[in-house]
Scaffold this motif. Sequence first.
Motif, short mmCIF file in Angstrom:
data_model
loop_
_atom_site.label_atom_id
_atom_site.label_comp_id
_atom_site.label_asym_id
_atom_site.label_seq_id
_atom_site.Cartn_x
_atom_site.Cartn_y
_atom_site.Cartn_z
N LEU A 90 0.99 -1.18 0.08
CA LEU A 90 -0.05 -0.11 -0.08
C LEU A 90 0.88 1.14 0.11
O LEU A 90 0.53 2.17 -0.99
N PHE A 91 1.85 1.27 0.94
CA PHE A 91 2.53 2.55 1.09
C PHE A 91 3.54 2.68 -0.30
O PHE A 91 3.81 3.59 -0.91
N SER A 93 2.89 1.55 -3.48
CA SER A 93 2.06 1.86 -4.46
C SER A 93 1.71 3.26 -4.30
O SER A 93 1.38 4.28 -5.32
N THR A 94 1.38 3.59 -3.30
CA THR A 94 0.74 5.38 -2.95
C THR A 94 2.16 6.08 -3.45
O THR A 94 2.07 7.03 -4.13
N LEU A 95 3.31 5.82 -2.71
CA LEU A 95 4.38 6.37 -3.06
C LEU A 95 4.83 6.44 -4.71
O LEU A 95 4.98 7.66 -5.23
N GLY A 97 2.49 6.13 -7.17
CA GLY A 97 1.68 6.83 -7.83
C GLY A 97 1.74 8.50 -7.45
O GLY A 97 1.61 9.08 -8.58
N VAL A 98 2.24 8.79 -6.37
CA VAL A 98 2.43 10.25 -6.27
C VAL A 98 3.71 10.62 -6.97
O VAL A 98 3.70 11.70 -7.58
N THR A 101 2.52 11.00 -10.67
CA THR A 101 1.80 12.05 -10.97
C THR A 101 2.65 13.32 -10.80
O THR A 101 2.48 14.29 -11.51
#
Length: 126
Positions: A90-91, A93-95, A97-98, A101
């Motif tokens: 989760l962390f 994939s979030t990092l 994605g950020v 972006t």
Amino acid sequence: MLGTLTILLLCQLAGELIARLLHLPIPGPVLGMLFLFAGLLLRGGVPRAIQDTAGGILRHLSLLFIPAGVGVMTHAGRLSAEALPIILALFGSTLFGVAVTAKVMAALLRPTSASADEAANPGAKP
């Protein structure tokens, strides 16, 4: 309202059938949404009945999360046993994605900022 729900479900059914028959990697409901979107574009707008029905569905959207919550509670033992990989995924994939972006935004804003600098200083050289 029943007729509008029928239209929405028929779009989803058409998308599901095409996705399965053609073995497409796109989920059927996504294709159904595209069919609905195309139909609304051809019609030239969203009829009031569809707006009202969609609004009613959205008002009760939280009810659709109950089955997911029950699934989480059913598999709580497995989730706790695999908590570390889940948290890392989760962390991570979030990092990721950020970061992606931010890179895309920087790339898209670069030409805009250069043209703004030229407009502010027309005779200046970069």
